[in-house]
Design an enzyme around this catalytic site. Structure first.
Site, PDB file in Angstrom:
ATOM      1  N   LYS A  48      28.012 -72.611 -28.539  1.00  0.00           N
ATOM      2  CA  LYS A  48      27.394 -72.026 -29.720  1.00  0.00           C
ATOM      3  C   LYS A  48      27.895 -70.591 -29.876  1.00  0.00           C
ATOM      4  CE  LYS A  48      22.718 -71.251 -31.602  1.00  0.00           C
ATOM      5  NZ  LYS A  48      21.269 -71.474 -31.315  1.00  0.00           N
ATOM      6  N   SER A  67      18.996 -74.029 -34.525  1.00  0.00           N
ATOM      7  CA  SER A  67      20.148 -73.278 -34.977  1.00  0.00           C
ATOM      8  C   SER A  67      21.439 -73.707 -34.302  1.00  0.00           C
ATOM      9  CB  SER A  67      19.901 -71.784 -34.725  1.00  0.00           C
ATOM     10  OG  SER A  67      19.730 -71.516 -33.342  1.00  0.00           O
ATOM     11  N   SER A  98      15.752 -74.835 -30.930  1.00  0.00           N
ATOM     12  CA  SER A  98      17.115 -74.984 -31.440  1.00  0.00           C
ATOM     13  C   SER A  98      18.033 -75.818 -30.563  1.00  0.00           C
ATOM     14  CB  SER A  98      17.743 -73.598 -31.643  1.00  0.00           C
ATOM     15  OG  SER A  98      17.046 -72.893 -32.649  1.00  0.00           O
TER      16      SER A  98
END
Length: 533
Positions: free
Chosen positions: A26, A100, A124
């Site tokens: 990420k 996210s 997330s």
């Protein structure tokens, strides 16, 4: 599907338990030489070094393929708050991917990588796993270092791992967990409880389920009822009141934690078109919160934690859906804050209440979209929820090393205190137990590196013994540590001068060349000092 922000050339994998497994990161997690944008293209400076957890994975043999898309500054559960484009579920172009950690989940679910790192402050690492039919493990807070991760809400942030199987996620998780003395929020695994007090050995786990309706969307409700019908696969099922937990979930975007987000990146939320307007609107609210409001939020959380703590004397895990529904991109666009808030109903409270969690696929919805479920347990019970997830997914459950167990390891060279490789021990949670010397029969040889190698003489001839330090290493870390050692050194039994036998560095007989015998120095430090004279 806009899952990648940047790609990198694969590296030669190191030997280790993850040898050759590919991973995505990420893009709020540092990878040396690659910008960490956090979803904001203005953050274009390459990272100077890897995040702590990335170094752990690289040392274990994992191969990074690139950085993935996310809701900007990790603020969102939808996967559409990004200037790099919205992600969608791999199973439907109309439905959100979840965020996210949106790009990481899509990269895994579409088979582009074996596993991916995300972060999980509000859910997330679990919501995108649920929407893409994969596994997401959210560790206990502090078990995985967040050093080198762009903070969203530092006191709650967790690095999470997603994979297509529990086994792969577990392999990565076991490498990721390590105490980091340079991360103020890092915690030692040995300091946390690992099982419910009073649970009898061999007894079935007790699984809690809500005693009231959860207000799910119709297709989610149908899948949830199927889940409840199958919950006995995990253990003895009991109904419990989960309202204090759900009330705690409402606190995350108010009081101290919204102010903490403002503290982390509020200076980035100017009127630039690079800033997602929804992220700006949400987090700017944290600037106006007063200290009194912050303390009121902390007090309310303490009240709810007390109201729910009895659950963890009765249950081994709590079973919940991950989300109340699966919105479309159009629904999010029409009500970006409202839809997102509803998605966190069953996930927001986990870090607030210091719980761990594992998300995994439940029965599909009637329309074929995935339905994700999760197990929650107190901090430190990570292996329990991971193993229960494996049971649900019909995967094998490995025999576990007691996470509280430690082994004594004698080091004689570069792993000594103050020497270049000592950090490899410290980062694995080792602590110096005592200084010692080997039995008098040991000799020390200079091997390639240069490194010292210890070998006992067959004759048992008397000598001064060799200076060593004995470190106490968590047993769960031993395998990963051994994988970093290159021949002719190996880990084997070493006898100390007081007759105790511990594990330690030894060298193979073919490396014990008489011309490289440095026993007379009595230790590696003395050899280095003598060599420099």
């Amino acid at each position: 599907m806009n899952e990648w922000i940047s790609r990198v050339d694969p590296i030669q994998p190191a030997p280790g338990p993850l040898h050759g497994l590919t991973m995505a990161l990420k893009d709020n997690i540092d990878l040396e030489g690659v910008p960490t944008t956090a979803g904001d293209p203005r953050n274009s400076r390459p990272a100077a070094r890897n995040a702590f957890v990335v170094d752990r994975l690289l040392e274990a043999g994992a191969v990074p393929l690139g950085k993935t898309n996310l809701d900007q500054y990790a603020t969102g559960l939808v996967g559409s708050r990004s200037p790099y484009g919205a992600c969608h579920s791999v199973f439907s172009p109309e439905h959100v991917s979840g965020g996210s950690s949106s790009g990481s989940a899509v990269a895994v679910a579409s088979g582009q990588v074996d596993f991916a790192l995300g972060t999980d402050t509000a859910g997330s690492g679990r919501v995108p796993a649920a929407f893409n039919r994969i596994v997401g493990i959210k560790p206990s807070r502090g078990l995985v270092s967040a050093r080198g991760v762009v903070p969203a809400c530092r006191s709650l942030d967790c690095v999470t791992v997603m994979a297509r199987s529990v086994e792969t996620a577990r392999q990565a998780f076991d490498v990721m967990v390590a105490f980091d003395p340079d991360d103020a929020w890092s915690r030692r695994w040995s300091a946390l409880p690992h099982r419910r007090p009073g649970r009898r050995a061999g007894s079935a786990p007790v699984i809690g389920v809500p005693d009231a309706a959860l207000e799910l969307d119709p297709l989610h409700e149908q899948a949830w009822q199927q889940t409840l019908d199958q919950a006995h696969r995990l253990g003895d099922v009991v109904k419990v009141d989960v309202q204090p937990l759900l009330a705690a979930a409402d606190l995350l975007y108010s009081g101290p934690w919204l102010a903490e987000r403002w503290l982390a990146f509020g200076d980035k939320l100017d009127d630039s078109p690079a800033v997602d307007p929804t992220v700006r609107t949400i987090v700017r609210g944290g600037a106006a919160l007063t200290a009194a409001e912050a303390f009121a939020g902390l007090d309310r959380l303490a009240t709810l934690a007390r109201a729910s703590e009895h659950l963890w004397t009765e249950l081994d895990a709590l079973l919940l859906p991950v989300t109340p529904g699966h919105p479309t991109l159009a629904e999010v666009a029409a009500d970006p804050i409202g839809v997102n808030s509803r998605l966190g109903r069953f996930t927001n409270m986990v870090n607030l209440l210091d719980l761990c969690a594992a998300a995994f696929p439940g029965p599909d919805r009637a329309d074929g979209l995935p339905f994700g479920i999760q197990l929650l347990a107190p901090a430190g019970h990570d292996h329990e929820v991971i193993d229960l997830a494996a049971v649900w997914c019909d995967e094998p459950v490995p025999e576990r090393v007691d996470p509280e167990a430690e082994v004594l390891l004698a080091v004689a060279g570069a792993h000594l205190s103050g020497q270049p490789l000592n950090d490899q021990l410290v980062r694995r949670g080792a602590r110096l137990a005592f200084a010692a010397r080997t039995a008098s029969s040991y000799r020390m040889y200079l091997v390639d590196g240069p490194r010292p190698g210890l070998t006992p003489t067959v004759s048992g001839a008397d000598g001064p013994g060799i200076e060593v330090e004995v470190w106490s290493l968590p047993a769960a870390e031993l395998g990963g540590f051994v994988s970093t050692i290159e021949p002719p050194l190996a880990i084997g039994p070493v006898e100390l001068s007081d007759g105790r036998r511990v594990l330690g560095f030894v060298c193979t007989a073919d490396a014990a060349h008489p011309g490289r015998d440095i026993t007379s120095y009595g230790g590696w430090r003395a050899y280095l000092d003598g060599r420099s004279d």
